[in-house]
Design a protein around this motif. Structure first.
Motif, mmCIF file in Angstrom:
data_model
loop_
_atom_site.group_PDB
_atom_site.id
_atom_site.type_symbol
_atom_site.label_atom_id
_atom_site.label_comp_id
_atom_site.label_asym_id
_atom_site.label_seq_id
_atom_site.Cartn_x
_atom_site.Cartn_y
_atom_site.Cartn_z
ATOM 1 N N ALA A 1 2.141 2.060 0.591
ATOM 2 C CA ALA A 1 1.488 0.947 -0.097
ATOM 3 C C ALA A 1 2.441 -0.298 0.115
ATOM 4 N N PHE A 2 1.985 -1.203 0.331
ATOM 5 C CA PHE A 2 2.335 -2.748 0.242
ATOM 6 C C PHE A 2 1.850 -3.597 -0.478
ATOM 7 N N VAL A 3 3.240 -3.971 -1.324
ATOM 8 C CA VAL A 3 2.625 -4.872 -2.578
ATOM 9 C C VAL A 3 3.359 -6.197 -2.408
ATOM 10 N N PRO A 4 2.476 -7.300 -2.295
ATOM 11 C CA PRO A 4 3.255 -8.835 -2.020
ATOM 12 C C PRO A 4 3.532 -9.210 -3.449
ATOM 13 N N TRP A 5 4.547 -10.030 -3.265
ATOM 14 C CA TRP A 5 5.182 -10.854 -4.646
ATOM 15 C C TRP A 5 5.211 -9.709 -5.984
ATOM 16 N N PRO A 6 6.205 -8.520 -5.619
ATOM 17 C CA PRO A 6 6.360 -7.872 -6.957
ATOM 18 C C PRO A 6 7.194 -8.599 -8.033
ATOM 19 N N SER A 7 6.878 -8.329 -9.265
ATOM 20 C CA SER A 7 7.557 -8.983 -10.153
ATOM 21 C C SER A 7 8.617 -7.814 -10.849
ATOM 22 N N ALA B 1 0.785 -4.461 -10.108
ATOM 23 C CA ALA B 1 0.602 -4.920 -9.002
ATOM 24 C C ALA B 1 -0.588 -5.835 -8.933
ATOM 25 N N TYR B 2 -0.359 -6.863 -8.366
ATOM 26 C CA TYR B 2 -1.629 -7.931 -8.327
ATOM 27 C C TYR B 2 -2.553 -7.639 -7.196
ATOM 28 N N LEU B 3 -1.767 -6.915 -6.043
ATOM 29 C CA LEU B 3 -2.731 -6.691 -4.672
ATOM 30 C C LEU B 3 -2.030 -5.303 -4.046
ATOM 31 N N VAL B 4 -2.541 -4.521 -3.705
ATOM 32 C CA VAL B 4 -2.031 -3.103 -3.151
ATOM 33 C C VAL B 4 -2.778 -2.979 -1.760
ATOM 34 N N LEU B 5 -1.995 -3.031 -0.584
ATOM 35 C CA LEU B 5 -2.569 -2.833 0.656
ATOM 36 C C LEU B 5 -1.667 -1.590 1.405
ATOM 37 N N PRO B 6 -2.617 -1.276 2.494
ATOM 38 C CA PRO B 6 -1.999 0.132 3.067
ATOM 39 C C PRO B 6 -0.733 -0.353 3.891
ATOM 40 N N ALA B 7 0.046 0.615 3.779
ATOM 41 C CA ALA B 7 1.226 0.155 4.452
ATOM 42 C C ALA B 7 1.773 1.553 5.447
ATOM 43 N N GLY B 8 2.575 1.497 6.140
ATOM 44 C CA GLY B 8 3.250 2.740 7.016
ATOM 45 C C GLY B 8 2.512 3.104 8.182
ATOM 46 N N ILE C 1 8.683 -3.663 -10.904
ATOM 47 C CA ILE C 1 9.680 -2.990 -10.282
ATOM 48 C C ILE C 1 10.005 -1.645 -11.323
ATOM 49 N N ALA C 2 10.251 -2.431 -12.443
ATOM 50 C CA ALA C 2 10.947 -1.622 -13.565
ATOM 51 C C ALA C 2 9.800 -0.740 -14.249
ATOM 52 N N SER C 3 8.549 -0.942 -13.922
ATOM 53 C CA SER C 3 7.556 -0.073 -14.579
ATOM 54 C C SER C 3 7.033 1.178 -13.411
ATOM 55 N N LEU C 4 7.670 1.225 -12.327
ATOM 56 C CA LEU C 4 7.198 1.954 -11.231
ATOM 57 C C LEU C 4 7.206 3.453 -11.840
ATOM 58 N N VAL D 1 7.410 -5.515 -1.504
ATOM 59 C CA VAL D 1 7.875 -4.027 -1.556
ATOM 60 C C VAL D 1 6.920 -3.166 -0.879
ATOM 61 N N THR D 2 7.348 -2.055 -0.287
ATOM 62 C CA THR D 2 6.746 -0.843 0.319
ATOM 63 C C THR D 2 7.011 0.426 -0.413
ATOM 64 N N LEU D 3 5.945 1.134 -0.603
ATOM 65 C CA LEU D 3 6.327 2.156 -1.583
ATOM 66 C C LEU D 3 5.495 3.444 -1.096
ATOM 67 N N GLN D 4 6.073 4.623 -1.665
ATOM 68 C CA GLN D 4 5.267 5.879 -1.083
ATOM 69 C C GLN D 4 5.649 6.743 -2.129
ATOM 70 N N SER D 5 4.494 7.704 -2.339
ATOM 71 C CA SER D 5 4.572 8.643 -3.496
ATOM 72 C C SER D 5 3.821 9.884 -2.827
ATOM 73 N N GLU D 6 4.158 11.303 -3.291
ATOM 74 C CA GLU D 6 3.284 12.352 -2.943
ATOM 75 C C GLU D 6 2.068 12.381 -3.583
ATOM 76 N N GLN D 7 1.944 11.757 -4.640
ATOM 77 C CA GLN D 7 0.681 11.601 -5.338
ATOM 78 C C GLN D 7 -0.340 11.007 -4.659
ATOM 79 N N THR D 8 -1.755 11.513 -4.752
ATOM 80 C CA THR D 8 -2.684 10.906 -4.143
ATOM 81 C C THR D 8 -3.395 9.773 -4.896
ATOM 82 N N ASN D 9 -2.999 9.431 -6.212
ATOM 83 C CA ASN D 9 -3.622 8.103 -6.632
ATOM 84 C C ASN D 9 -2.469 7.181 -6.832
ATOM 85 N N LEU D 10 -2.115 6.789 -5.767
ATOM 86 C CA LEU D 10 -0.789 5.994 -5.764
ATOM 87 C C LEU D 10 -1.186 4.417 -6.049
ATOM 88 N N THR D 11 -2.350 4.007 -5.379
ATOM 89 C CA THR D 11 -2.967 2.736 -5.413
ATOM 90 C C THR D 11 -3.315 2.693 -6.808
#
Length: 101
Positions: free
Chosen positions: A33-39, A78-85, A43-46, A60-70
């Motif tokens: 997941a790609f998150v633009p303009w992360p506060s 997050a204000y906006l979550v886009l696909p990444a990778g 980051i602290a509450s991930l 910031v670009t993020l990954q997780s094994e969980q299916t409900n990442l978005t």
């Protein structure tokens, strides 16, 4: 003619971002997941199982094994979550590798 093209470019860009966000929200498959303009608060509450794979000045670009990442990223602030990778999603000059990754 040039005026119409100049007006169409931002509309096309906004439409592209909206389509990506809707696809990601509806469960579109992407390795991360790609998150633009992360506060700093975001980051602290991930969640603990979310890994930061790359970070730039504006994203910031993020990954997780969980299916409900978005959903969990939106809950974290997050204000906006886009696909990444996916190949060619983000230009290489915008990415900076995370130390230890």
């Amino acid at each position: 003619m040039i005026r119409r093209i100049l007006l169409a470019i931002p509309i096309l860009f906004a439409g592209w971002i909206i389509v990506l966000a809707v696809v990601k929200r509806l469960g579109g498959a992407a390795p991360g997941a790609f998150v633009p303009w992360p506060s700093d608060t975001f980051i602290a509450s991930l969640p603990q199982d979310v890994a930061i794979t790359s970070r730039s000045v504006i994203s910031v670009t993020l990954q997780s094994e969980q299916t409900n990442l978005t959903q969990r990223l939106y809950e974290a602030g997050a204000y906006l979550v886009l696909p990444a990778g996916l190949d060619a999603c983000i230009p290489a000059f915008l990415l900076r590798p995370v130390d230890g990754a």
